[in-house]
Design a protein around this motif. Structure first.
Motif, PDB file in Angstrom:
ATOM      1  N   GLY A   1      35.361 -26.812 -10.114  1.00 25.17           N
ATOM      2  CA  GLY A   1      36.440 -26.964  -9.061  1.00 25.17           C
ATOM      3  C   GLY A   1      36.115 -28.332  -8.412  1.00 25.17           C
ATOM      4  N   MET A   2      34.622 -28.342  -7.996  1.00 23.18           N
ATOM      5  CA  MET A   2      34.304 -29.772  -7.153  1.00 23.18           C
ATOM      6  C   MET A   2      33.235 -30.582  -7.924  1.00 23.18           C
ATOM      7  N   GLY A   3      32.659 -29.755  -9.106  1.00 29.26           N
ATOM      8  CA  GLY A   3      31.524 -30.317  -9.743  1.00 29.26           C
ATOM      9  C   GLY A   3      31.583 -30.111 -11.011  1.00 29.26           C
ATOM     10  N   ILE A   4      30.596 -30.461 -11.948  1.00 30.96           N
ATOM     11  CA  ILE A   4      30.467 -30.181 -13.401  1.00 30.96           C
ATOM     12  C   ILE A   4      29.018 -30.046 -13.747  1.00 30.96           C
ATOM     13  N   CYS A   5      28.977 -28.938 -14.569  1.00 28.51           N
ATOM     14  CA  CYS A   5      27.574 -28.380 -14.798  1.00 28.51           C
ATOM     15  C   CYS A   5      27.405 -28.555 -16.296  1.00 28.51           C
ATOM     16  N   LEU A   6      26.209 -29.258 -16.642  1.00 32.38           N
ATOM     17  CA  LEU A   6      26.015 -29.485 -18.273  1.00 32.38           C
ATOM     18  C   LEU A   6      24.763 -28.354 -18.584  1.00 32.38           C
ATOM     19  N   LYS A   7      24.914 -27.824 -19.897  1.00 27.62           N
ATOM     20  CA  LYS A   7      23.858 -27.212 -20.436  1.00 27.62           C
ATOM     21  C   LYS A   7      23.053 -28.341 -21.359  1.00 27.62           C
ATOM     22  N   ILE A   8      21.792 -28.435 -21.306  1.00 30.46           N
ATOM     23  CA  ILE A   8      21.226 -29.611 -21.928  1.00 30.46           C
ATOM     24  C   ILE A   8      19.917 -28.670 -22.525  1.00 30.46           C
ATOM     25  N   ARG A   9      19.473 -29.267 -23.585  1.00 24.08           N
ATOM     26  CA  ARG A   9      18.344 -28.531 -24.470  1.00 24.08           C
ATOM     27  C   ARG A   9      17.275 -29.758 -24.737  1.00 24.08           C
TER      28      ARG A   9
ATOM     29  N   LYS B   1      23.602 -30.514 -12.712  1.00 26.10           N
ATOM     30  CA  LYS B   1      24.734 -30.023 -11.888  1.00 26.10           C
ATOM     31  C   LYS B   1      25.076 -31.466 -10.992  1.00 26.10           C
ATOM     32  N   THR B   2      26.233 -31.800 -11.090  1.00 23.52           N
ATOM     33  CA  THR B   2      26.704 -33.022 -10.166  1.00 23.52           C
ATOM     34  C   THR B   2      28.121 -32.787  -9.465  1.00 23.52           C
ATOM     35  N   ILE B   3      28.500 -33.625  -8.739  1.00 27.73           N
ATOM     36  CA  ILE B   3      29.679 -33.758  -8.220  1.00 27.73           C
ATOM     37  C   ILE B   3      30.721 -34.357  -9.181  1.00 27.73           C
ATOM     38  N   ARG B   4      31.960 -33.865  -9.227  1.00 26.92           N
ATOM     39  CA  ARG B   4      32.899 -34.982  -9.969  1.00 26.92           C
ATOM     40  C   ARG B   4      32.937 -36.307  -9.364  1.00 26.92           C
ATOM     41  N   THR B   5      33.102 -37.313 -10.395  1.00 21.64           N
ATOM     42  CA  THR B   5      33.144 -38.826  -9.960  1.00 21.64           C
ATOM     43  C   THR B   5      34.321 -38.842  -9.118  1.00 21.64           C
ATOM     44  N   ALA B   6      35.513 -38.510  -9.299  1.00 21.22           N
ATOM     45  CA  ALA B   6      36.585 -38.579  -8.408  1.00 21.22           C
ATOM     46  C   ALA B   6      36.428 -38.167  -6.960  1.00 21.22           C
ATOM     47  N   LEU B   7      35.533 -37.490  -6.683  1.00 20.73           N
ATOM     48  CA  LEU B   7      35.165 -36.883  -5.405  1.00 20.73           C
ATOM     49  C   LEU B   7      34.033 -37.744  -4.719  1.00 20.73           C
ATOM     50  N   VAL B   8      33.460 -38.417  -5.081  1.00 20.63           N
ATOM     51  CA  VAL B   8      32.177 -39.040  -4.524  1.00 20.63           C
ATOM     52  C   VAL B   8      32.643 -39.928  -3.350  1.00 20.63           C
ATOM     53  N   GLU B   9      34.010 -40.459  -3.446  1.00 13.28           N
ATOM     54  CA  GLU B   9      34.347 -41.248  -2.304  1.00 13.28           C
ATOM     55  C   GLU B   9      34.788 -40.349  -0.931  1.00 13.28           C
ATOM     56  N   GLU B  10      34.985 -38.991  -1.429  1.00 11.07           N
ATOM     57  CA  GLU B  10      35.420 -38.051  -0.270  1.00 11.07           C
ATOM     58  C   GLU B  10      34.266 -37.585   0.404  1.00 11.07           C
ATOM     59  N   SER B  11      34.267 -38.157   1.734  1.00 11.94           N
ATOM     60  CA  SER B  11      33.034 -38.253   2.568  1.00 11.94           C
ATOM     61  C   SER B  11      32.581 -36.616   2.903  1.00 11.94           C
ATOM     62  N   ARG B  12      33.772 -35.633   3.195  1.00 15.04           N
ATOM     63  CA  ARG B  12      33.383 -34.493   3.503  1.00 15.04           C
ATOM     64  C   ARG B  12      32.772 -33.640   1.905  1.00 15.04           C
TER      65      ARG B  12
ATOM     66  N   THR C   1      49.821 -18.546  -6.324  1.00 10.29           N
ATOM     67  CA  THR C   1      49.688 -17.072  -6.288  1.00 10.29           C
ATOM     68  C   THR C   1      48.938 -16.605  -7.433  1.00 10.29           C
ATOM     69  N   LEU C   2      48.490 -17.533  -8.378  1.00 11.98           N
ATOM     70  CA  LEU C   2      47.946 -17.001  -9.862  1.00 11.98           C
ATOM     71  C   LEU C   2      46.644 -16.680  -9.600  1.00 11.98           C
ATOM     72  N   ARG C   3      45.867 -17.570  -8.927  1.00 13.65           N
ATOM     73  CA  ARG C   3      44.606 -17.575  -8.767  1.00 13.65           C
ATOM     74  C   ARG C   3      43.796 -17.449  -7.391  1.00 13.65           C
ATOM     75  N   PRO C   4      44.163 -16.339  -6.546  1.00 11.54           N
ATOM     76  CA  PRO C   4      43.687 -16.111  -5.013  1.00 11.54           C
ATOM     77  C   PRO C   4      42.284 -16.442  -5.053  1.00 11.54           C
ATOM     78  N   GLU C   5      41.623 -16.169  -6.173  1.00  7.33           N
ATOM     79  CA  GLU C   5      40.107 -16.015  -6.063  1.00  7.33           C
ATOM     80  C   GLU C   5      39.419 -17.505  -5.951  1.00  7.33           C
ATOM     81  N   LEU C   6      40.062 -18.411  -6.306  1.00  5.04           N
ATOM     82  CA  LEU C   6      39.533 -19.873  -6.388  1.00  5.04           C
ATOM     83  C   LEU C   6      39.194 -20.237  -5.103  1.00  5.04           C
TER      84      LEU C   6
END
Length: 394
Positions: free
Chosen positions: A34-42, A53-64, A188-193
């Protein structure tokens, strides 16, 4: 520039920690969240898998959102000292973004076990979770606030580890950002998110006090959430479901929990009374501490003759709470040996005493948060000043 599948990246810090012959890691899988990205690396030399694990680039400027991510890094690295928490090894900077390097757990999340009725696994892992939460609460006054199956990962042996401390908070901090108007879910499709800017915590497992926005949320909220998970493990669905988050929230606040029943009125695990106590709407009627919760589970397991190893939290390695000035505090308290050199500088006599703070400084440099860096006594430059007299001494 985004990292892509099959790309090879060099991570010196992780290579050194895992004592590999190579610092090169291949990206095996990219898992968006939702807000981040996880990479599996070997690792190219050992073949061992790790997570980035990191934050999505588009959200870096979102202070909160950025603040939440930084808080997660601080909390995760600190709590990784406990062997019931998914271990975060280090923080590195890749393409100007901080990435948390962590162990990769191959067993998936708790849902992989929740389709089974293995009584030994139920009690062994529930007690692991309870005692790991107790460790975080006792040693660092941290509550998780988002306990759900997806945030409990399994290793190859099917043992549970807690992860995703993104909205965890010290008990004393204000929780007023969670309020009753914030449970509105446009889908109403994914209330668990859990979505950025929406309800902090997943509504299917949220406690009544989270939903009401009480400021005095404590560990009993996590006990309620874990009770929801255990109910689902027993019955196959959470205690309260609905088409919208508002409907589910209303049920958490106002409706009785449906009774747990199995074939011939016998439940799968015999923990229905324990679960019911977790799910009391009045938190003063729940278990008041984790020790009584764990003891109740042990009593219930004995009645069903469950056989398993009872987990006791262990410490992986010494860790310094990130950004809290632990090095300065320990010097002032006299816990660390300090010796004055001719130019007035101090240095630590034992290198092992210094290692947690070097790790802390590295993490803060990767995040590059000036406010946090100023709150820490040690920086990479002061590390060098501290070590030079040591290197030159016998």
């Amino acid at each position: 520039m985004s990292l892509t599948r099959n790309q090879v990246i060099e991570i010196r810090e992780l290579g050194e920690i895992c004592e590999s012959e190579s610092n090169r890691f291949r990206i095996v899988e990219v898992i968006p969240g939702g807000m981040g990205i996880c990479l599996k690396i070997r690792n190219e030399a050992s073949g061992n898998d790790y997570a980035l694990k990191t934050i999505r680039t588009a959200l870096v400027e979102e202070s909160r959102i950025w603040t939440m991510f930084v808080e997660e890094i601080k909390t995760w690295l600190t709590l990784s000292a406990c062997d019931g928490v998914v271990e975060a090894h280090c923080v590195v900077k890749i393409n100007e973004l901080p990435y948390v390097c962590a162990e990769w757990l191959s067993g998936g999340n708790l849902r992989a076990l929740m389709t089974e009725s293995d009584i030994d696994s139920f009690y062994e892992n529930t007690i692991r979770i309870v005692r790991s939460l107790e460790w975080a609460n006792t040693h660092h006054h941290i509550i998780h606030r988002d306990i759900k199956p997806e945030n409990i990962l399994l290793n190859g042996e099917g043992l549970a580890f807690i992860t995703d401390w993104g909205i965890a908070r010290p008990i004393a901090k204000d929780s007023s950002e969670i309020n009753s108007s914030a449970v509105k879910d446009r889908s109403t499709l994914r209330p668990e998110l859990t979505e950025a800017g929406e309800f902090l915590g997943t509504i299917l497992y949220a406690s009544p006090e989270q939903i009401m926005g009480l400021k005095s949320i404590d560990h009993r909220s996590d006990i309620y959430s874990l009770g929801c998970v255990l109910y689902e493990w027993e019955m196959g669905c959470p205690p309260f479901i609905g088409a919208t988050a508002e409907e589910i929230a209303y049920k958490h606040l106002n409706e009785k929990v449906p009774r747990i029943r199995g074939i011939l009125h016998r439940s799968n695990f015999g923990a229905e009374n324990v679960i019911a106590k977790c799910l009391e709407k009045d938190r003063n009627k729940r278990f008041q501490d984790y020790a009584s919760f764990a003891n109740a589970l042990l009593d219930a397991s004995q009645k069903r003759d469950a056989r398993f190893s009872v987990y006791v939290p262990g410490i992986r390695s010494a860790a310094s709470p990130i950004g809290e000035g632990g090095f300065r505090k320990r010097i002032r308290s006299g816990e660390l040996t300090k010796i004055s050199s001719q130019d007035g500088r101090y240095f630590v006599a034992e290198f092992d005493d210094l290692k947690p703070y070097i790790r802390e400084a590295d993490a803060l440099m990767a995040v590059w948060n000036e406010k946090l860096r100023r709150s820490v006594f040690i920086s990479l430059q002061s590390c060098d000043q501290l070590l030079r007299p040591l290197i030159g001494s016998d």
